[in-house]
Write a protein that holds these residues in place. Structure first.
Motif, PDB file in Angstrom:
ATOM      1  N   PRO A   1       0.790  -1.400  -0.104  1.00 44.16           N
ATOM      2  CA  PRO A   1      -0.046   0.014  -0.001  1.00 44.16           C
ATOM      3  C   PRO A   1       0.933   1.348  -0.001  1.00 44.16           C
ATOM      4  O   PRO A   1       0.378   2.347  -0.422  1.00 44.16           O
ATOM      5  CB  PRO A   1      -0.774  -0.038   1.205  1.00 44.16           C
ATOM      6  CG  PRO A   1      -0.304  -1.281   2.108  1.00 44.16           C
ATOM      7  CD  PRO A   1       0.453  -2.073   1.171  1.00 44.16           C
ATOM      8  N   LEU A   2       2.028   1.104   0.401  1.00 47.81           N
ATOM      9  CA  LEU A   2       2.908   2.437   0.449  1.00 47.81           C
ATOM     10  C   LEU A   2       3.215   2.884  -0.817  1.00 47.81           C
ATOM     11  O   LEU A   2       3.700   4.012  -1.313  1.00 47.81           O
ATOM     12  CB  LEU A   2       4.127   2.294   1.311  1.00 47.81           C
ATOM     13  CG  LEU A   2       4.053   1.994   2.680  1.00 47.81           C
ATOM     14  CD1 LEU A   2       5.255   1.616   3.622  1.00 47.81           C
ATOM     15  CD2 LEU A   2       3.059   2.874   3.240  1.00 47.81           C
TER      16      LEU A   2
ATOM     17  N   PRO B   1       5.135   8.840  -6.606  1.00 45.79           N
ATOM     18  CA  PRO B   1       4.546   9.619  -7.869  1.00 45.79           C
ATOM     19  C   PRO B   1       4.339   8.636  -9.176  1.00 45.79           C
ATOM     20  O   PRO B   1       5.458   7.824  -9.182  1.00 45.79           O
ATOM     21  CB  PRO B   1       5.425  10.883  -8.170  1.00 45.79           C
ATOM     22  CG  PRO B   1       6.616  10.342  -7.364  1.00 45.79           C
ATOM     23  CD  PRO B   1       6.054   9.283  -6.188  1.00 45.79           C
ATOM     24  N   ARG B   2       3.473   8.801  -9.976  1.00 45.06           N
ATOM     25  CA  ARG B   2       3.431   8.194 -11.345  1.00 45.06           C
ATOM     26  C   ARG B   2       4.056   8.919 -12.481  1.00 45.06           C
ATOM     27  O   ARG B   2       3.943   9.999 -12.361  1.00 45.06           O
ATOM     28  CB  ARG B   2       1.945   7.826 -11.578  1.00 45.06           C
ATOM     29  CG  ARG B   2       1.176   6.822 -10.502  1.00 45.06           C
ATOM     30  CD  ARG B   2       0.045   6.521 -10.997  1.00 45.06           C
ATOM     31  NE  ARG B   2      -0.719   5.692  -9.803  1.00 45.06           N
ATOM     32  CZ  ARG B   2      -0.566   4.095  -9.992  1.00 45.06           C
ATOM     33  NH1 ARG B   2      -0.136   3.609 -11.026  1.00 45.06           N
ATOM     34  NH2 ARG B   2      -1.090   3.490  -9.008  1.00 45.06           N
TER      35      ARG B   2
END
Length: 92
Positions: free
Chosen positions: A84-85, A90-91
């Motif tokens: 979940p982290l 950023p994508r």
């Protein structure tokens, strides 16, 4: 080999290739064989068929002939994470 530009009064400009040590101030015009003077300017180093020349030509062509894409790019085969982290990263 350097390419130099010459100018004929009757026929206009043309290019000739000479070694740097043997560049004449005048040469014969390829059209009328008249005397043509070398124009002031820098020489251009040209090797037809070299990788650099092909790259420059291809780059210039893309301005008028852009590449056509046939299909959208496929998804990458990157592994999917369950951490979940990683959702906070950023994508691209």
């Amino acid at each position: 080999m350097p390419l130099y530009q010459f100018h004929c009064r009757d026929c206009g400009s043309f290019d000739r290739s000479f070694t740097m040590a043997a560049v004449p101030d005048t040469t014969g015009c390829p059209e009328c064989a008249g005397s043509s003077r070398r124009q002031v300017g820098g020489g251009a180093f040209v090797r037809p068929g070299s990788a650099t020349t092909r790259l420059i030509d291809a780059t210039r062509r893309t301005a008028s002939e852009p590449a056509v894409v046939g299909a959208p790019a496929g998804r990458s085969n990157a592994p999917v994470t369950r951490n979940p982290l990683h959702r906070k990263l950023p994508r691209p």
